[in-house]
Structures are given as C-alpha cells and as structure tokens.
Scaffold this motif. Structure first.
Motif, PDB file in Angstrom:
ATOM      1  N   GLY A 150       1.005  -1.381   0.232  1.00  0.00           N
ATOM      2  CA  GLY A 150       0.347   0.104  -0.271  1.00  0.00           C
ATOM      3  C   GLY A 150       0.925   1.272   0.177  1.00  0.00           C
ATOM      4  N   TYR A 151       0.412   2.611  -0.178  1.00  0.00           N
ATOM      5  CA  TYR A 151       0.331   3.602  -0.354  1.00  0.00           C
ATOM      6  C   TYR A 151       0.440   4.825   0.638  1.00  0.00           C
ATOM      7  CZ  TYR A 151       3.679   2.256  -4.231  1.00  0.00           C
ATOM      8  OH  TYR A 151       4.256   1.397  -5.403  1.00  0.00           O
ATOM      9  N   ARG A 152       0.354   5.499   1.232  1.00  0.00           N
ATOM     10  CA  ARG A 152       0.168   6.497   2.449  1.00  0.00           C
ATOM     11  C   ARG A 152      -0.513   7.803   1.263  1.00  0.00           C
ATOM     12  NH1 ARG A 152       3.725   4.844   5.173  1.00  0.00           N
ATOM     13  NH2 ARG A 152       3.207   4.487   7.425  1.00  0.00           N
ATOM     14  N   SER A 153       0.445   8.194   0.158  1.00  0.00           N
ATOM     15  CA  SER A 153      -0.119   8.927  -0.780  1.00  0.00           C
ATOM     16  C   SER A 153       0.060   8.257  -2.716  1.00  0.00           C
ATOM     17  CB  SER A 153       0.865   9.819  -0.881  1.00  0.00           C
ATOM     18  OG  SER A 153       1.382  10.115  -0.798  1.00  0.00           O
ATOM     19  N   PHE A 154      -1.183   8.699  -3.105  1.00  0.00           N
ATOM     20  CA  PHE A 154      -1.053   7.820  -4.662  1.00  0.00           C
ATOM     21  C   PHE A 154       0.552   8.657  -5.636  1.00  0.00           C
ATOM     22  CE2 PHE A 154      -2.321   8.384  -9.197  1.00  0.00           C
ATOM     23  CZ  PHE A 154      -2.860   6.434  -9.385  1.00  0.00           C
ATOM     24  N   PRO A 155       0.962   6.753  -5.934  1.00  0.00           N
ATOM     25  CA  PRO A 155       2.487   7.272  -6.342  1.00  0.00           C
ATOM     26  C   PRO A 155       2.619   7.403  -8.044  1.00  0.00           C
ATOM     27  CG  PRO A 155       2.119   5.481  -6.173  1.00  0.00           C
ATOM     28  CD  PRO A 155       0.333   5.863  -5.581  1.00  0.00           C
ATOM     29  N   TYR A 156       1.766   7.598  -8.236  1.00  0.00           N
ATOM     30  CA  TYR A 156       2.349   8.150  -9.719  1.00  0.00           C
ATOM     31  C   TYR A 156       1.180   9.578 -10.109  1.00  0.00           C
ATOM     32  CZ  TYR A 156       2.704   3.573 -11.096  1.00  0.00           C
ATOM     33  OH  TYR A 156       2.758   1.688 -11.142  1.00  0.00           O
ATOM     34  N   ILE A 157       1.794  10.540 -10.355  1.00  0.00           N
ATOM     35  CA  ILE A 157       1.759  11.858 -10.436  1.00  0.00           C
ATOM     36  C   ILE A 157       1.154  11.861 -12.193  1.00  0.00           C
ATOM     37  CG2 ILE A 157       2.189  14.456 -10.155  1.00  0.00           C
ATOM     38  CD1 ILE A 157       2.428  12.361  -7.697  1.00  0.00           C
ATOM     39  N   VAL A 158       0.077  12.343 -12.551  1.00  0.00           N
ATOM     40  CA  VAL A 158      -0.256  12.555 -13.278  1.00  0.00           C
ATOM     41  C   VAL A 158      -0.332  13.750 -13.991  1.00  0.00           C
ATOM     42  CG1 VAL A 158      -2.501  11.963 -15.041  1.00  0.00           C
ATOM     43  CG2 VAL A 158      -1.792  10.643 -13.191  1.00  0.00           C
ATOM     44  N   PHE A 159       0.267  14.750 -15.065  1.00  0.00           N
ATOM     45  CA  PHE A 159       0.375  16.022 -15.452  1.00  0.00           C
ATOM     46  C   PHE A 159      -0.845  15.983 -15.948  1.00  0.00           C
ATOM     47  CE2 PHE A 159       4.662  15.180 -13.977  1.00  0.00           C
ATOM     48  CZ  PHE A 159       5.127  16.289 -13.103  1.00  0.00           C
ATOM     49  N   HIS A 160      -1.270  16.924 -16.693  1.00  0.00           N
ATOM     50  CA  HIS A 160      -2.380  17.442 -17.661  1.00  0.00           C
ATOM     51  C   HIS A 160      -2.183  18.505 -18.898  1.00  0.00           C
ATOM     52  CE1 HIS A 160      -4.787  14.143 -15.459  1.00  0.00           C
ATOM     53  NE2 HIS A 160      -4.981  13.966 -16.368  1.00  0.00           N
ATOM     54  N   TRP A 161      -2.446  18.598 -19.396  1.00  0.00           N
ATOM     55  CA  TRP A 161      -2.272  19.894 -20.346  1.00  0.00           C
ATOM     56  C   TRP A 161      -3.165  20.938 -19.822  1.00  0.00           C
ATOM     57  CZ3 TRP A 161       1.013  22.639 -22.609  1.00  0.00           C
ATOM     58  CH2 TRP A 161       1.047  23.293 -23.555  1.00  0.00           C
ATOM     59  N   ASN A 162      -5.507  20.654 -20.643  1.00  0.00           N
ATOM     60  CA  ASN A 162      -6.024  21.257 -20.185  1.00  0.00           C
ATOM     61  C   ASN A 162      -6.984  20.277 -20.469  1.00  0.00           C
ATOM     62  OD1 ASN A 162      -7.310  23.390 -19.873  1.00  0.00           O
ATOM     63  ND2 ASN A 162      -7.509  24.469 -22.075  1.00  0.00           N
ATOM     64  N   ARG A 163      -7.402  19.891 -19.225  1.00  0.00           N
ATOM     65  CA  ARG A 163      -8.861  19.390 -19.253  1.00  0.00           C
ATOM     66  C   ARG A 163      -9.984  20.143 -18.944  1.00  0.00           C
ATOM     67  NH1 ARG A 163      -7.860  15.714 -13.456  1.00  0.00           N
ATOM     68  NH2 ARG A 163      -9.946  14.849 -14.916  1.00  0.00           N
ATOM     69  N   GLU A 164     -10.964  19.421 -20.002  1.00  0.00           N
ATOM     70  CA  GLU A 164     -12.062  20.448 -19.650  1.00  0.00           C
ATOM     71  C   GLU A 164     -13.215  19.188 -19.385  1.00  0.00           C
ATOM     72  OE1 GLU A 164     -12.132  22.209 -23.991  1.00  0.00           O
ATOM     73  OE2 GLU A 164     -10.677  22.918 -23.691  1.00  0.00           O
ATOM     74  N   HIS A 165     -13.084  18.193 -18.831  1.00  0.00           N
ATOM     75  CA  HIS A 165     -14.055  17.313 -18.499  1.00  0.00           C
ATOM     76  C   HIS A 165     -12.867  16.872 -16.920  1.00  0.00           C
ATOM     77  CE1 HIS A 165     -11.121  14.230 -20.458  1.00  0.00           C
ATOM     78  NE2 HIS A 165     -11.413  15.451 -21.594  1.00  0.00           N
ATOM     79  N   GLN A 166     -14.122  15.425 -16.946  1.00  0.00           N
ATOM     80  CA  GLN A 166     -13.424  14.571 -15.549  1.00  0.00           C
ATOM     81  C   GLN A 166     -12.563  13.780 -15.870  1.00  0.00           C
ATOM     82  OE1 GLN A 166     -14.162  16.341 -13.055  1.00  0.00           O
ATOM     83  NE2 GLN A 166     -15.861  16.917 -12.746  1.00  0.00           N
ATOM     84  N   GLY A 167     -12.474  13.274 -17.263  1.00  0.00           N
ATOM     85  CA  GLY A 167     -11.911  11.970 -17.629  1.00  0.00           C
ATOM     86  C   GLY A 167     -10.823  12.111 -17.192  1.00  0.00           C
ATOM     87  N   PRO A 168      -9.513  11.337 -17.039  1.00  0.00           N
ATOM     88  CA  PRO A 168      -8.258  11.040 -17.445  1.00  0.00           C
ATOM     89  C   PRO A 168      -7.557  11.367 -17.819  1.00  0.00           C
ATOM     90  CG  PRO A 168      -8.824   8.514 -17.076  1.00  0.00           C
ATOM     91  CD  PRO A 168     -10.193   8.826 -17.884  1.00  0.00           C
ATOM     92  N   TYR A 169      -8.117  10.776 -18.879  1.00  0.00           N
ATOM     93  CA  TYR A 169      -7.295  11.406 -19.985  1.00  0.00           C
ATOM     94  C   TYR A 169      -7.483  13.104 -21.081  1.00  0.00           C
ATOM     95  CZ  TYR A 169      -6.354   6.827 -19.489  1.00  0.00           C
ATOM     96  OH  TYR A 169      -5.891   5.494 -19.088  1.00  0.00           O
ATOM     97  N   CYS A 170      -6.510  13.794 -21.576  1.00  0.00           N
ATOM     98  CA  CYS A 170      -7.054  15.136 -22.118  1.00  0.00           C
ATOM     99  C   CYS A 170      -6.016  15.325 -23.419  1.00  0.00           C
ATOM    100  CB  CYS A 170      -6.563  16.568 -21.545  1.00  0.00           C
ATOM    101  SG  CYS A 170      -5.556  17.109 -21.216  1.00  0.00           S
ATOM    102  N   GLU A 171      -6.380  15.666 -24.165  1.00  0.00           N
ATOM    103  CA  GLU A 171      -5.687  16.519 -25.650  1.00  0.00           C
ATOM    104  C   GLU A 171      -4.853  17.709 -25.182  1.00  0.00           C
ATOM    105  OE1 GLU A 171      -9.200  15.502 -29.654  1.00  0.00           O
ATOM    106  OE2 GLU A 171      -9.272  17.362 -28.187  1.00  0.00           O
ATOM    107  N   GLY A 172      -3.439  17.843 -26.058  1.00  0.00           N
ATOM    108  CA  GLY A 172      -2.426  19.040 -25.815  1.00  0.00           C
ATOM    109  C   GLY A 172      -2.461  19.613 -27.131  1.00  0.00           C
ATOM    110  N   PRO A 173      -1.693  20.707 -27.462  1.00  0.00           N
ATOM    111  CA  PRO A 173      -2.227  21.663 -28.272  1.00  0.00           C
ATOM    112  C   PRO A 173      -1.648  21.177 -29.232  1.00  0.00           C
ATOM    113  CG  PRO A 173       0.647  21.670 -27.028  1.00  0.00           C
ATOM    114  CD  PRO A 173      -0.689  20.944 -26.673  1.00  0.00           C
ATOM    115  N   VAL A 174      -0.806  19.557 -29.676  1.00  0.00           N
ATOM    116  CA  VAL A 174      -0.719  18.692 -30.860  1.00  0.00           C
ATOM    117  C   VAL A 174      -1.593  18.465 -31.380  1.00  0.00           C
ATOM    118  CG1 VAL A 174       0.199  17.053 -31.905  1.00  0.00           C
ATOM    119  CG2 VAL A 174       1.623  18.453 -30.368  1.00  0.00           C
ATOM    120  N   SER A 175      -3.046  18.244 -30.717  1.00  0.00           N
ATOM    121  CA  SER A 175      -3.826  18.163 -31.006  1.00  0.00           C
ATOM    122  C   SER A 175      -4.591  18.679 -32.289  1.00  0.00           C
ATOM    123  CB  SER A 175      -5.065  17.454 -30.370  1.00  0.00           C
ATOM    124  OG  SER A 175      -4.450  16.153 -29.680  1.00  0.00           O
TER     125      SER A 175
END
Length: 582
Positions: free
Chosen positions: A257-282
């Motif tokens: 187990g972990y006391r805190s979430f070990p995977y740090i997720v970086f997003h460009w510009n989230r416009e919804h609640q999903g885990p993935y988003c588009e970047g400027p290349v899209s």
C-alpha cells in the motif's frame, strides 16, 4: 489468490476499453511529434526495450521536422518558466488559510526544508531531471503524462526518493468523483532475469526457471502494477492498495500500500472529468500532416526540376547517357536539333516552398514557438519592449503553466508524505518542525519565473507609491513617508523575487540590537547631563565662594546661595520694569 487476480483483470479490461479510443491518436501524434516515445508501444516492446528502432523506421516518412523541433522548444520553454533547474521554483508554507503569517522561525524552517527538497530532487541518482523533462514533453505532445515517485530504501536522506517517467501507453487511469486520478493499472514488460532480480522467489516458478536458463532468461514477462483506493477508505492506514502480478500466469507477486498516490499525472488542459486530455499537438495535427504532405511533394518537384525525365524518338539508336561528359551518338538530327528533350511541365519548387513556409509559421504559432523568439526576431528592441513581450509570453502560457503546477503540487505532497513516514519532521530530527507547526499540513507556493511575472506588478506598484510619497515630502509633507512599513515592504519584495529568508537577520536579533542601541543612547544622554551638571555645580561653587555664599568649612551653602539668586532675580525684574518706564 486467483479470485483477487480475476477481479483485477476484470478491472483492467474495463480500463483498457475506456482508453482504447485514445491509443490510435497517441500513436499518430508520436509518429509526427515524438517518434522516440512511440517505441513504448506495448505491441512492439519486448523486455522493456524496443524490438525495433521505431524512431529510425519512421524518420524516412517525416518530410518536415518543424513539429519535432517545436515540441522540444515548447517543453524547454515550459521548464524554463515553471521549473528551471538553476533556480528555486517553489517555497513552502502552511496549508491552513487561517493560520496567519508565519513568524521568523517558521519562515526559516520553510526555507531550510525547501533547500533540502531541491538538493534531494537534483541529486543525479534520483532521476528527477530526466523524468521531469520527459513528463513535460509527453504532456505537451499527448496532453497527458505520468511520473512515478517511489520511496528508496537504504539510501539515507541524501536520496530517499526516486523519480521515473512512465510511458503513457503503459498506464490505464481512472478518476474519483472529483475528477482526480486515483487509480492506475500499469502494464509493462520485463525479462525473466529482471523479474527475478527484482522480486526473487516471489516470482512464479515458470519465470524463475526461465531466468535460470541462459537461453530463456531474456524471455519477456508482462507485469501489472495495480494501485487503487483502499476499500476501507480513510479508516485505512494506507490510503491506496497496491498489487504486483504476472498477467499471463495470473501469479500474485506482492501486495502492499501507499499513504499517497505514487503516480503523478500531468495534464495540459482538462475540460472534463476524464483521466486523459488533449494537448496543443491535437489541434495542430491536421496542419502537421499537411506540411509533411507538401514537403514530400516539394522533394518530388525539386527532383523532377533538377533531374527531369526525358522524351526521345522511338527509333533512337541508343538510350541516353545523362552522366556528365558522356557521349550520346545518334541523338542529333541532320539539322543539329536534339532528338531528346527534358519533360518539364508545371514543376514550381519555389511556389511549394512559399506555401510550406506559411504553414510552418502557423504550426510554430500553434505550438507556442513564436513566444521563445522575442529577442531573436528583434534584437534591437528596448528593455521596456522586451519586458512587455515577456509579460505577454507569461500571460499566454499562464493557463498551461498553472496546469503543470497542479501536477507539481501533487508531486510535492507525495514527497513530503514519504519524508514524514521516514520521521524527518519529528522533534529533534535534522528537519524537525517548530512546535508551532506540529500537526499542521504543509503546502507549496510556486516562485518560478512565470509566477514572478504575475507578481511583478506588486513591486512596480510599491515603487510608484514611494516615488509619489517622496514628491509629497519635498512639497512640505514629510509625514507621508512615515506611513510606510519598511519591514513589510522588504518582506513582500523578498517573497515576490523568491530570495531566501536567510538574507534577513532574525527578527529577535534585530529587536535585541535595537534595544541595545536605545539603551546606549540613553546612557550617552545621561552622561551628558551628568557632565553638564558637574560643570554647573563647579561653576556655582566658585561663584558662591566669590559672593560669600559659603559656610564655615568653605563649602557652598545652598540656603545662602538660593537667597542670593532670589535677590539677583528680583533685581533683574526691577531693572526690566525700570526699562519699561517712559
């Protein structure tokens, strides 16, 4: 245990179905923008390494490298504005919004902890520099990137944490009700030898036997690392439960187990609640494809213009030899005309180049490359113009920088959770917190160049108010300067410019020196009074002796001296009155 593995595989299957629409898009982006990242495709990766050099194989299909260079420039620009390696790009503070301003002891502790955090991160063995650079580039290219922050055991406090960039195609993410990523099923491959090296006897018998066989030790093994919220929620000691298992063998390697979430997720510009988003290349992908298509046609047109095809008579005796200096008998008519002609129709490489350059400029603007060309395009601009353009650059990249800082803030929380578990903040430890901060949460305040651009107006505003107060003082109103709290202004300037608190002397020491100076001034004033009083007493004694106001022992008699002074004063008043008679 098979029941647990089956449930985990069912959840992984759901996450794979959710992610599938993104995969083809990511591979297409990788082809044109980051071919070096595409080798992580799970269909082609073997043992954690590329089965074939994907980037080298795709290079012949890329005819324009503007997008490849632009994404590197965008990533480098974001790093320089938000998290430059040569500067302290964040400080620490209490997360309690009602805690009030920290005192001098707390500020110095926050500074000490900040310096330690940066030394820890930029220790070469931690891997932070490479992981963060890859994460920022992946975020700009794909819109989403992941970094794994793991506790290191047996390394001491010089490097207690390791950082690794996790290829996007290895991650299967999910979010909670608030849209925060709290689940990751990471699917990756390692060789049998590597698995036994990492987990030893916990591996399945099949993997252990393969690792012992010299001919099969490089056999790939698919590993799944599942991290999700603990079923008991907040009541559990470990907020997140973790499983490592072999996918093909359905063999559980380990549970923790972990006391805190070990995977740090970086997003460009989230416009919804999903885990993935588009970047400027899209948004620029269509432009990237068109530039590559036009560049390919430009190459073809240039080849046809430089080395055009030829037309000749059917009855020509020999095929033409177009090498320099080669003889071609029989290709001249009796009148001296050539019996062979180059076929040049509408080839215009120059026109194609003009269209391509226009599209390249649009592409650079879409990927923010124009923001990094301020001084290159106009080296003669004044310092004021450069400052204004830099401010514009900060404004345009502000939203992107804020989303990057959101991921960095989660990374800092993860770091301090690991340090707290190691007892770094306990009383008496090397970084023991002041008693006033015990039990309080620590937050992060970013101070990178982008943040300084935002707060530069505060310093300019203070300077202008001071100038106005100085003008008022010159006009006969010195009380205007008395309203300024110079200590507060220095504190604000130190905070805006990101200078360390250690440049200031401790407040208690300053107050102590100020009290000493006041006492010394009072002592000097008392000595002046005593000295003046002594001289007056000596003069009075000599004058009293001359006037006969002494006692039998020759000392000054106060009563006689007072009567004489009273008489003198009375005589003086009488003389003043006589002078007033007309």
């Amino acid at each position: 245990m098979n029941g647990v593995i089956d449930k985990l595989l069912d959840r992984l299957s759901q996450l794979e179905n959710t992610r599938r629409p993104w995969e083809s898009h990511w591979r297409e982006v990788a082809r044109y923008v980051a071919p070096g990242m595409a080798y992580h495709d799970m269909l082609e990766a073997v043992g954690g390494t590329a089965a074939r050099p994907y980037g080298a194989l795709e290079a012949p299909n890329i005819y324009d490298h503007t997008s490849l260079m632009a994404i590197d420039r965008l990533a480098a620009g974001e790093i320089s504005l938000v998290m430059p390696a040569s500067a302290t790009w964040h400080t620490l503070k209490s997360s309690d919004p009602f805690a009030g301003d920290p005192d001098d002891e707390e500020k110095r502790w926050f500074d000490d902890l900040t310096r330690y955090a940066f030394r820890m991160r930029y220790n070469p063995v931690s891997g932070f520099t490479l992981a963060s650079k890859a994460a920022v580039k992946g975020r700009a290219a794909f819109g989403t990137s992941v970094m794994y922050v793991e506790e290191r055991f047996g390394q001491g406090l010089s490097s207690p944490i390791s950082y690794r960039h996790v290829p996007l195609l290895e991650n299967h993410l999910a979010t909670n009700f608030e849209g925060v990523v709290d689940t990751n099923f990471r699917v990756f491959r390692r060789t049998a030898r590597q698995c036994v090296e990492r987990w030893g006897e916990k591996c399945s018998e099949k993997v252990r036997r393969a690792a012992e066989d010299a001919k099969r030790q490089e056999t790939p093994v698919t590993i799944v690392h599942a991290v999700m919220p603990h079923p008991d929620g907040e009541r559990a000691t470990m907020r997140y439960v973790s499983y490592y298992f072999e996918r093909d063998e359905k063999h559980l390697i380990g549970q923790g187990g972990y006391r805190s979430f070990p995977y740090i997720v970086f997003h460009w510009n989230r416009e919804h609640q999903g885990p993935y988003c588009e970047g400027p290349v899209s948004l620029a992908l269509a432009e990237i494809k068109s530039v590559n298509m036009l560049s390919k046609q430009e190459y073809i047109a240039t080849q046809q213009w430089v080395n055009p095809p030829t037309a000749q008579r059917d009855d020509a005796p020999n095929a033409p030899n177009l090498n320099p200096g080669a003889p071609n008998p029989g290709l001249l008519s009796e009148t001296g005309e050539l019996l062979i002609r180059p076929i040049i129709t509408q080839q215009r490489p120059d026109f194609a180049r003009a269209v391509i350059e226009a599209k390249q400029n649009q592409l650079r603007e879409s990927l923010y490359v124009n923001l990094w060309q301020i001084l290159i395009q106009n080296p003669q601009m004044t310092a004021t113009e450069a400052a204004i353009r830099a401010q514009e650059k900060g404004d345009l990249l502000g939203p992107s920088g804020l989303s990057l800082q959101e991921g960095l803030a989660r990374m800092v929380d993860r770091e301090f959770a690991i340090l707290e578990s190691k007892g770094v903040f306990r009383p008496g430890a090397a970084l023991g917190a002041p008693q006033s901060l015990e039990g309080r949460e620590i937050g992060v305040a970013f101070t990178g160049p982008l943040d300084k651009m935002r707060r530069a107006g505060e310093i300019v505003g203070m300077q202008r108010v001071l100038e106005l107060a100085g003008m008022m003082a010159q006009m006969g109103h010195p009380e205007a300067l008395e309203r300024f709290d110079m200590n507060e202004m220095l504190d604000i300037a130190q905070d805006v410019h990101g200078a360390p608190r250690s440049i200031f002397r401790p407040a208690a020491e300053v107050e102590q020196d100020r009290a000493k100076a006041t006492n010394l001034q009072q002592m000097l004033g008392s000595m002046d009074m005593i000295r003046a009083g002594g001289e007056a007493a000596k003069a009075a004694a000599e004058g009293g002796k001359a006037l006969g106001a002494t006692g039998p022992d020759g000392a000054l008699d106060p009563e006689k001296f007072a009567l004489m002074l009273q008489g003198a004063v009375g005589a003086g008043e009488a003389e003043d009155q006589m002078e007033q008679i007309p």
